[in-house]
Scaffold this motif. Structure first.
Motif: not given
Length: 176
Positions: A50, A54, A57, A73-74, A77-78, A80-81
């Motif tokens: 992550v 970031k 990005h 960025l996408e 987020g994934e 982080a999930d």
């Protein structure tokens, strides 16, 4: 055909025993302490990813930077999930998710990267995805049937990591 289900009274009695263990029953077939340790390494790996995505990005520059930055960025987020799912599973197993920033990079399978050149960023992200793919595949094999819930979660995460690697490979091809 052999009987496969323990009698109902025994199931009910066992469910009441060790109730504080939540979902971990006598049927759990893995080394619980080791699984939690390995999942905390996976958690650290996802968190480092992550942070790396970031950073990439926000610092990506060049002709293809806008598309790459959006992809970074996408992926952040994934990742982080994935970290959230792993932390949830650690808690379900009675462990404590380790978010300690002082030891994140030591426990992570992937490395952090602070490249400033776009092609180097993409290469390092691809390397990190390949590390994640290899380590998740190994963990999945190691778990076998001992913890099917954790194995299934990691299989789902692995599929996304493979997509990430393909995305990075596509971006790298555009940078040639």
């Amino acid at each position: 055909m052999e009987e496969f289900l323990t009698d109902v009274e025994t199931l009910r009695r066992r469910a009441r025993e060790n109730i504080d263990k939540g979902p971990v029953t006598d049927a759990y077939g893995a080394d619980l302490e080791r699984v939690i340790f390995v999942l905390n390494q996976a958690l650290a790996t996802e968190l480092v990813c992550v942070l790396r995505y970031k950073r990439h990005h926000f610092t990506a520059q060049g002709l293809n930077a806008q598309a790459a930055a959006a992809e970074f960025l996408e992926h952040a987020g994934e990742e982080a999930d994935h970290a959230d799912r792993i932390a949830t599973r650690i808690s379900q197993l009675g462990g404590e998710p380790d978010f300690n920033p002082d030891t994140l990079t030591q426990r992570s399978h992937a490395e952090y990267d602070s490249s400033l050149e776009l092609k180097a960023m993409i290469r390092e992200d691809l390397v990190a995805e390949r590390v994640a793919i290899a380590s998740y595949a190994e963990i999945i094999t190691w778990l076998g049937d001992g913890d099917p819930t954790t194995r299934r979660m990691l299989e789902e995460i692995l599929a996304v990591e493979e997509e990430h690697a393909e995305d990075m490979l596509d971006l790298l091809a555009k940078e040639k």
